[in-house]
Design a protein around this motif. Structure first.
Motif, PDB file in Angstrom:
ATOM      1  N   CYS A 162     -19.064 -18.014  18.439  1.00  0.00           N
ATOM      2  CA  CYS A 162     -20.016 -19.128  18.502  1.00  0.00           C
ATOM      3  C   CYS A 162     -19.329 -20.309  19.187  1.00  0.00           C
ATOM      4  O   CYS A 162     -18.127 -20.523  19.019  1.00  0.00           O
ATOM      5  CB  CYS A 162     -20.457 -19.550  17.105  1.00  0.00           C
ATOM      6  N   LYS A 164     -18.521 -16.848  13.757  1.00  0.00           N
ATOM      7  CA  LYS A 164     -19.806 -17.326  13.240  1.00  0.00           C
ATOM      8  C   LYS A 164     -19.710 -17.679  11.757  1.00  0.00           C
ATOM      9  O   LYS A 164     -20.177 -18.745  11.321  1.00  0.00           O
ATOM     10  CB  LYS A 164     -20.893 -16.268  13.449  1.00  0.00           C
ATOM     11  N   ASP A 204     -20.170 -21.498  10.315  1.00  0.00           N
ATOM     12  CA  ASP A 204     -21.304 -21.702   9.401  1.00  0.00           C
ATOM     13  C   ASP A 204     -20.828 -22.296   8.080  1.00  0.00           C
ATOM     14  O   ASP A 204     -21.438 -23.234   7.537  1.00  0.00           O
ATOM     15  CB  ASP A 204     -22.022 -20.374   9.137  1.00  0.00           C
ATOM     16  N   VAL A 207     -25.237 -24.864  17.132  1.00  0.00           N
ATOM     17  CA  VAL A 207     -24.215 -23.865  17.483  1.00  0.00           C
ATOM     18  C   VAL A 207     -24.879 -22.711  18.232  1.00  0.00           C
ATOM     19  O   VAL A 207     -25.959 -22.247  17.867  1.00  0.00           O
ATOM     20  CB  VAL A 207     -23.509 -23.342  16.215  1.00  0.00           C
ATOM     21  N   ARG A 253     -24.554 -18.780  19.836  1.00  0.00           N
ATOM     22  CA  ARG A 253     -23.824 -17.500  19.846  1.00  0.00           C
ATOM     23  C   ARG A 253     -23.441 -17.155  21.280  1.00  0.00           C
ATOM     24  O   ARG A 253     -24.232 -17.325  22.213  1.00  0.00           O
ATOM     25  CB  ARG A 253     -24.693 -16.376  19.269  1.00  0.00           C
TER      26      ARG A 253
END
Length: 356
Positions: free
Chosen positions: A33, A43, A47, A68, A70
């Motif tokens: 990410c 990720k 998060d 954010v 990917r």
């Protein structure tokens, strides 16, 4: 210059992968990410960080989970790099193993070939394992660098290195014990035999421990037929007879002790000369024998062209009319009485309602 020419660029994978370390977990990025400030994270890592505080863990720039993005292309690049590193590592360790060359004048016998092949595979796997341990240690050191400095950092580094050394020592000790436990002389190895029951045309090719007895051999036969859905109904008294391989007709009747005491040679044959009665061997019974009125019992009825007879139950078509020209006439019929014309016409030769 040909634009389609594939130019190989030799750059160590670890050098590139170092650039793809997550600043949070210090491992190679998984599910890449990128934040709006341009920093890369796993990720799960980003998060978790943004759920606690809405700022980039790397530069403290304000950001949220929704901002954010990917990076699937980076996932693909990292995957390729990891695969190439694994491939290169395997080739490297195999070349290290192969460097210990066997003298050209010596030809490996079959046992040496098996040993050499398995040791090569084991060597490669252990080298990979050691590399992973070292990589894990380096990742831990990266985390420590972000938290400590000076003497405190050196103290933690020393503790990590000591733990790594202890882990390697324990692995070596375990492997040494394992190798000693499996380094058995030929006479203690499991033996490959052919277990045969000629009266059933049965041949089983198997490896069995030398501690097995004739009871274990019987269990093998019984379990084999259970697995085939045709369980053994009875076994008559019979002998297990050993025909030793590479011998001039040596025949031994086995007793109840372990087979290892006979110094069985690999590839020998053990015959069971007793009678084996399977479920499928049991005499067939006419539909009329077990018919109970009012229970909705079904029967497939056949016509025998040889006898010119209708309403023959399936068991009778197989037993009483074996070899005749028969064909199914009424499948899954529910008769209201114990019906089979094979019995009615006196043709039935198996147990039925009139002949128990």
């Amino acid at each position: 210059m040909d634009r389609d020419m594939d130019l190989a660029i030799k750059i160590p994978a670890d050098v590139i992968l170092k650039e793809f370390e997550c600043p949070v977990c210090f491992g190679t990025i998984k599910d890449a990410c990128v934040t709006k400030c341009g920093h890369l994270f796993c990720k799960d890592c980003i998060d978790e960080c943004l759920n606690r505080r809405h700022e980039c863990p790397n530069c403290k720039h304000e950001t949220t989970i929704e901002e954010v993005i990917r990076n699937f292309s980076l996932d693909t690049i990292i995957k390729i790099l990891l695969q190439e590193r694994e491939k290169a590592a395997t080739e490297h360790y195999e070349s290290m193993f192969n460097a210990a060359k066997i003298p050209e004048a010596h030809t490996l016998n079959p046992i040496e070939t098996v040993f050499h092949t398995n040791m090569k595979e084991s060597f490669v796997e252990f080298e990979k394992y050691f590399r992973d341990l070292k990589d894990r240690t380096e990742r831990s050191k990266s985390k420590l660098r972000a938290q400590f400095s000076g003497e405190e950092l050196e103290k933690n580094f020393k503790e990590l290195d000591e733990n790594l050394s202890k882990s390697i020592e324990m692995i070596v000790e375990s492997f040494d014990k394992h190798m000693k436990s499996i380094s058995l002389p030929p006479e203690l190895l499991p033996v490959r035999i052919f277990l045969k029951a000629p009266k059933k045309n049965l041949t089983l090719d198997m490896h069995i421990p030398r501690t097995h007895t004739t009871k274990d051999l019987l269990d093998i036969i019984i379990n084999y037929y259970i697995s085939k859905g045709d369980p053994v109904q009875s076994l008559s008294n019979g002998n297990f007879v050993l025909h030793m391989a590479l011998s001039d007709g040596d025949i031994i009747i086995l007793d109840n002790g372990p087979i290892g005491k006979y110094s069985i040679i690999q590839g020998s044959t053990i015959y069971f000369d007793g009678e084996i009665v399977l479920k499928s061997d049991a005499p067939k019974e006419c539909f009329t024998k077990n018919y109970v009125k009012g229970q909705g019992m079904k029967c497939n009825y056949y016509h025998c062209f040889t006898c010119n007879t209708n309403w023959i139950c399936e068991p009778c078509s197989q037993a009483c009319h074996q070899g005749h020209n028969t064909s199914i006439a009424i499948p899954s019929h529910v008769p209201t009485w114990a019906c089979c014309y094979c019995v009615k016409k006196g043709l039935c030769r198996i147990p039925n309602k009139d002949k128990k």
